[in-house]
Design an enzyme around this catalytic site. Structure first.
Site, short mmCIF file in Angstrom:
data_model
loop_
_atom_site.label_atom_id
_atom_site.label_comp_id
_atom_site.label_asym_id
_atom_site.label_seq_id
_atom_site.Cartn_x
_atom_site.Cartn_y
_atom_site.Cartn_z
N HIS A 43 -4.92 -7.60 0.41
CA HIS A 43 -4.21 -6.35 0.61
C HIS A 43 -3.39 -6.32 1.89
O HIS A 43 -2.32 -5.72 1.93
CB HIS A 43 -5.23 -5.21 0.61
CG HIS A 43 -4.64 -3.84 0.61
ND1 HIS A 43 -3.94 -3.33 -0.45
CD2 HIS A 43 -4.66 -2.86 1.56
CE1 HIS A 43 -3.55 -2.11 -0.17
NE2 HIS A 43 -3.97 -1.80 1.05
N TYR A 66 -3.07 11.10 1.53
CA TYR A 66 -3.60 11.09 0.17
C TYR A 66 -3.53 12.49 -0.45
O TYR A 66 -3.12 12.66 -1.61
CB TYR A 66 -5.04 10.58 0.17
CG TYR A 66 -5.15 9.11 0.43
CD1 TYR A 66 -5.32 8.20 -0.62
CD2 TYR A 66 -5.04 8.60 1.72
CE1 TYR A 66 -5.40 6.85 -0.39
CE2 TYR A 66 -5.12 7.24 1.96
CZ TYR A 66 -5.30 6.36 0.91
OH TYR A 66 -5.36 5.02 1.14
N ASP A 97 0.85 -1.18 0.00
CA ASP A 97 0.00 0.00 0.00
C ASP A 97 0.89 1.25 0.00
O ASP A 97 1.83 1.32 -0.79
CB ASP A 97 -0.97 -0.05 1.18
CG ASP A 97 -2.07 1.01 1.08
OD1 ASP A 97 -3.05 0.78 0.35
OD2 ASP A 97 -1.95 2.08 1.71
#
Length: 385
Positions: free
Chosen positions: A363, A310, A182
């Site tokens: 994930h 982000y 990630d």
């Protein structure tokens, strides 16, 4: 690399009892929304699952047990580039162990690594070779957990990589490997570019790549077609969180910082969507493991600052990592990863020397499939020591 920041200090995870009491009260006082009778997970987090999990969080889950598990390993705090940085630092009993920097992503935490640290630092506990041992450094990303919140703009994945390279130098490691998934995969690739004289190689459990301009669009295997379809599904139906966190993270932060059930819904939906399960999150991870992760965000009040990663990384274009061609790159490709890649696509921009198509897992690889994860990390770094 100049380093005049404060020294490393020991740290223990210790959450005050009144914080836990407040958490329980907030869960029990939740004002629940309605849900369509046949909605399931189609509109987002399922109401029935959330009610059951929240009830367990309030009156079944034991944070103190999780706290003890976290404190099995030594923790540290230091300040780098003006930001508090937290890390687990677990040294191997084997003196020739290779230092390994291992980095999580969102909505993860250092708790993802609780099942892999032991086997990584001492392979002999499961009959392995002591020559495969690592000294493990598992930092919390800036703005996450006890490395948060961030206090100024600019903490993107590249700046985080620079901080982590400085952390490894501060700990006395002049030669190390790096691993990540990630956001950790972006940080790890930036580390390879920022600190190549000290990094022996990088291992990733998420890498994004697709067909190039010169590729024949009809020359796609069934496996590759599946990867492309999964990516299309993600961007069409599963990336709304990214649009919000990369544009208006502060607006989101008010709800997530005030409502534990809101936070659980926001993170739990990703565990449901991104793990290798048959419809139930617990097919892949235990509720205790999930709630430990969510509780870390709650008690450190870092839901908002973690979302800012982000905003920072997309606006700075730090997500556009340059090619990693000067160091060996290994990849563990788990089938339910949100954005996968075929080896031939990734090889355009990376010096891929090791690639494993995993039989299962998603994930949160270290949490879902710790044995597969550990074995692949050992195999990749075996020839780089």
């Amino acid at each position: 690399m100049a380093d005049t920041e404060p020294a490393v200090e020991p740290f223990r995870v210790e959450v005050a009892e009144d914080v836990l009491a407040d958490l329980r009260e907030r869960i029990l006082d939740t004002r629940w929304p309605d849900q369509l009778a046949d909605a399931g997970w189609d509109y987002g987090t399922d109401l029935g699952w959330l009610r059951r999990t929240a009830a367990y969080w309030a009156d079944g889950y034991d944070w103190r047990q999780a706290e003890a598990a976290l404190n099995t390993w030594p923790h540290l705090l230091t300040t780098i580039d003006g930001q508090r940085i937290h890390a687990i630092h677990a040294r191997s009993p084997h003196p020739d162990a290779l230092p390994l920097l291992i980095t999580h992503g969102w909505p993860g935490s250092v708790a993802e690594f609780l099942e892999v640290i032991g086997p990584l630092i001492d392979p002999t506990v499961d009959g392995g070779d002591p020559a495969d041992a690592f000294h493990v450094v598992a930092p919390s990303l800036p703005g996450y957990g006890w490395s948060g919140p961030t206090t100024e703009r600019g903490w993107d994945v590249k700046r985080s990589a620079g901080a982590f390279a400085q952390l490894m130098a501060r700990l006395g490691y002049d030669r190390y490997g790096a691993q990540g998934g990630d956001w950790g995969s972006f940080v790890t690739r930036h580390i390879a570019l920022l600190d190549p004289e000290h990094v022996v190689g990088i291992h990733l459990n998420m890498i994004m790549a697709g067909p190039g301009e010169g590729d024949d669009p009809t020359d796609v295997t069934p496996h590759e077609a599946g990867l492309l379809a999964r990516g299309q599904e993600y961007f069409a139906e599963g990336s709304g969180y990214m649009a919000i966190q990369s544009t208006r993270p502060q607006s989101l932060a008010y709800g997530l910082n005030d409502s534990p059930v809101g936070l659980l819904a926001w993170i739990g939906e990703k565990f449901h969507a991104w793990t290798d399960n048959d419809g139930d999150v617990e097919d892949a991870v235990s509720l205790d493991a999930l709630l430990t992760d969510v509780t870390i965000y709650w008690v450190t009040q870092t839901a908002g600052s973690s979302a800012r990663m982000y905003y920072e990384s997309l606006n700075s274009m730090a997500v556009a990592t340059p090619p990693v061609t000067g160091l060996p790159v290994g990849v563990a490709s788990f089938p339910k990863e949100i954005l996968g890649a075929a080896r031939k696509w990734a090889e355009r921009d990376h010096n891929i020397v090791h690639w494993t198509e995993m039989p299962r897992g998603g994930h949160f690889a270290a949490m879902e499939e710790p044995d597969l994860f550990v074995a692949d990390v050992r195999t990749f770094f075996r020839g780089l020591r």
